[in-house]
Design a protein around this motif. Sequence first.
Motif, PDB file in Angstrom:
ATOM      1  N   VAL A  43      12.590   1.850 -16.231  1.00  0.00           N
ATOM      2  CA  VAL A  43      14.477   2.004 -15.498  1.00  0.00           C
ATOM      3  C   VAL A  43      13.146   0.427 -14.623  1.00  0.00           C
ATOM      4  O   VAL A  43      14.366  -0.310 -14.367  1.00  0.00           O
ATOM      5  CB  VAL A  43      14.849   3.007 -14.581  1.00  0.00           C
ATOM      6  CG1 VAL A  43      15.485   2.725 -13.157  1.00  0.00           C
ATOM      7  CG2 VAL A  43      15.291   3.962 -15.448  1.00  0.00           C
ATOM      8  N   ARG A  58      22.447   0.791 -13.216  1.00  0.00           N
ATOM      9  CA  ARG A  58      21.736   1.909 -12.964  1.00  0.00           C
ATOM     10  C   ARG A  58      21.108   1.310 -11.796  1.00  0.00           C
ATOM     11  O   ARG A  58      20.301   2.402 -11.079  1.00  0.00           O
ATOM     12  CB  ARG A  58      20.715   1.447 -13.466  1.00  0.00           C
ATOM     13  CG  ARG A  58      20.366   2.101 -15.277  1.00  0.00           C
ATOM     14  CD  ARG A  58      19.649   0.899 -15.803  1.00  0.00           C
ATOM     15  NE  ARG A  58      20.147  -0.453 -15.791  1.00  0.00           N
ATOM     16  CZ  ARG A  58      19.451  -0.972 -16.911  1.00  0.00           C
ATOM     17  NH1 ARG A  58      19.293  -0.455 -17.895  1.00  0.00           N
ATOM     18  NH2 ARG A  58      19.551  -2.413 -16.681  1.00  0.00           N
ATOM     19  N   VAL A  59      21.803   0.543 -11.053  1.00  0.00           N
ATOM     20  CA  VAL A  59      21.629   0.335  -9.925  1.00  0.00           C
ATOM     21  C   VAL A  59      22.780   0.928  -8.790  1.00  0.00           C
ATOM     22  O   VAL A  59      24.106   0.138  -9.330  1.00  0.00           O
ATOM     23  CB  VAL A  59      21.949  -1.122  -9.551  1.00  0.00           C
ATOM     24  CG1 VAL A  59      21.633  -1.725  -7.709  1.00  0.00           C
ATOM     25  CG2 VAL A  59      20.406  -2.013  -9.684  1.00  0.00           C
ATOM     26  N   ILE A 103      15.659  -2.708 -14.363  1.00  0.00           N
ATOM     27  CA  ILE A 103      15.854  -3.638 -13.359  1.00  0.00           C
ATOM     28  C   ILE A 103      15.510  -4.811 -13.059  1.00  0.00           C
ATOM     29  O   ILE A 103      16.073  -5.951 -12.843  1.00  0.00           O
ATOM     30  CB  ILE A 103      16.192  -2.441 -12.205  1.00  0.00           C
ATOM     31  CG1 ILE A 103      16.516  -1.159 -12.216  1.00  0.00           C
ATOM     32  CG2 ILE A 103      16.690  -3.009 -10.492  1.00  0.00           C
ATOM     33  CD1 ILE A 103      16.912  -0.302 -11.614  1.00  0.00           C
ATOM     34  N   SER A 114      17.499   2.571  -6.787  1.00  0.00           N
ATOM     35  CA  SER A 114      18.543   3.064  -8.475  1.00  0.00           C
ATOM     36  C   SER A 114      19.476   4.283  -8.125  1.00  0.00           C
ATOM     37  O   SER A 114      19.613   5.061  -7.577  1.00  0.00           O
ATOM     38  CB  SER A 114      17.616   3.264  -9.429  1.00  0.00           C
ATOM     39  OG  SER A 114      16.928   4.332  -8.572  1.00  0.00           O
ATOM     40  N   ARG A 115      20.448   4.143  -8.703  1.00  0.00           N
ATOM     41  CA  ARG A 115      21.430   5.373  -9.563  1.00  0.00           C
ATOM     42  C   ARG A 115      20.273   6.942 -10.245  1.00  0.00           C
ATOM     43  O   ARG A 115      20.443   7.718  -9.505  1.00  0.00           O
ATOM     44  CB  ARG A 115      22.809   4.676  -9.985  1.00  0.00           C
ATOM     45  CG  ARG A 115      23.149   4.668  -9.171  1.00  0.00           C
ATOM     46  CD  ARG A 115      25.036   4.333 -10.629  1.00  0.00           C
ATOM     47  NE  ARG A 115      25.611   2.852  -9.791  1.00  0.00           N
ATOM     48  CZ  ARG A 115      26.532   3.126  -9.005  1.00  0.00           C
ATOM     49  NH1 ARG A 115      26.634   4.400  -8.619  1.00  0.00           N
ATOM     50  NH2 ARG A 115      26.790   2.304  -8.384  1.00  0.00           N
ATOM     51  N   LEU A 169      13.606   6.428 -10.273  1.00  0.00           N
ATOM     52  CA  LEU A 169      12.990   5.144 -10.881  1.00  0.00           C
ATOM     53  C   LEU A 169      11.964   5.236 -11.042  1.00  0.00           C
ATOM     54  O   LEU A 169      11.252   5.412 -11.014  1.00  0.00           O
ATOM     55  CB  LEU A 169      13.080   4.342  -9.775  1.00  0.00           C
ATOM     56  CG  LEU A 169      12.398   2.723  -9.788  1.00  0.00           C
ATOM     57  CD1 LEU A 169      13.458   2.570 -10.787  1.00  0.00           C
ATOM     58  CD2 LEU A 169      12.021   2.745  -8.280  1.00  0.00           C
ATOM     59  N   ASN A 200      13.490   6.011  -4.715  1.00  0.00           N
ATOM     60  CA  ASN A 200      13.767   5.298  -6.267  1.00  0.00           C
ATOM     61  C   ASN A 200      14.382   4.116  -5.727  1.00  0.00           C
ATOM     62  O   ASN A 200      15.483   3.487  -5.258  1.00  0.00           O
ATOM     63  CB  ASN A 200      15.267   5.928  -6.763  1.00  0.00           C
ATOM     64  CG  ASN A 200      15.330   7.322  -7.020  1.00  0.00           C
ATOM     65  OD1 ASN A 200      14.493   7.656  -7.466  1.00  0.00           O
ATOM     66  ND2 ASN A 200      15.917   8.813  -7.080  1.00  0.00           N
TER      67      ASN A 200
END
Length: 349
Positions: A51, A89-90, A55, A43-44, A47, A70
Motif C-alpha cells: 500500500v 486508499r488515502v 501511494i 491511509s484508509r 499501511l 498508517n
Amino acid sequence: MSVRKVFVCLVALILIAMVPSGTGRAASDGNNGGGTIPLLVKSRVPLTPDVAASIGTHAVHVSYVWPEINAMAVSVNPSRIAELAADPRVELVEADQQGQAPGRNPDGEDGAAAPAVLVPLPESSSSIQTWNQDMADTPGSGFDGTGVTVAVVDSGLPQNWEEFLPPGCVDLEHAAGFGAEGWGDFHSQVHAIRGVGGHVGLFPHGLAVSSVITGFPSELGPIGGAAPGVKILPVRVLNQFNFGWFSWFTAGIMHVGRLKADGSLPGPVVINFSIQASGNSAILTSAIDYAISHGVLFVTIAGNFGPFAPSISFPGRLPQSITAGAVGWRQEWSTPPTCPFPWFFASVP
C-alpha cells in the motif's frame, strides 16, 4: 464535475497555499523543472509495504513511512496533489508545517528588557537549588528520576555537550536525528554536526532543556536539576536555525514510541517536547497517541504565542499532552528591596 472532484480540487489548492514561501523546503524536481511540496498522508487501510509503495507512486520522494499509525511523509509535484488526495486508499492529506523551539514572541513584542544587574553569587560544593527548581520543590520530593528515560525531542546536543552535562547521563545507544542536516552545512563544512546516532546539532536549545533536567556544572559549583538521576535520550528534530517540520517531529516521537514498544527502554519514559507550532496536525497527533499508548508520558509547552486567546501552541493544546507554562511576578528581575536578594537563589512567594 462531481462533488468529490470539486472537494479534491479544493483540498489541493488549500495544501498548496499552506506551504510557506521562501523557506527552502520545496525540492528541485528534474521531471518538470519545478518544485515539490512536502505533505503528510494518512491511509484508509493498513499501511502495508504494498500500500505504501502504491501511494508512493503519486510522489517524487517518500521520506518516512509509519505503518503503526498508517501514515507517511512524501514530496509531491503540485500538479499531482489532487491525484494523491483522490486515491481511494488515502484518508487525508495535510501540509508538512513548521514548528520551532521558543524564541522571540512571533509578534515581535518581547516587553521591556530586564535591567542588567551584577549579582554576587554564592559558592557551594553541593548542588545549588535555584529559585525556579525550589518552586517545584523537586529536592524535597524524594524522587530524583533514577531509572527514568527522558527523551528530549529537540535540537539534539552540541559536540561539546560533555562539558555541560553530568557524566554518564546521556543514552548514546538510542540517540537519533531526523530530517535536519547531516555531515556539515554552510556554517561548518569541515566539522561533522551529526555525531553518534545523528543526535549532534548546532543549536543549543536541547542542551539547555537537558541541563535543567539533570543539572549542570558552573564556576560556582553544581547547579541542581529537576531530576538528576534520569537518562537523557537526545532526539534531534530541529535544524541549526531552530525550526523543523512536522514530519521530523513525527519521526522523532515515533522513534521513542517504538523503543518503548519493543522493550528497548524498559523503565518509565518521558518525552520532553519543548517545541511550539501554530497549526494542527492529525498525523503528528497520531504519533503522540501512539507513544502514549505504550506508556510514554508526553510533556510539552504552552508556547510563547500569547497573550491573545486562544494562544496555547500545538501540541500543547491537545488534552492528552501534559502542558507546562512559565509563571512569575511583577518586578521579578528587579534589585532589592523590591525583590528578595539574590532572587536567583532566594525562596520567593
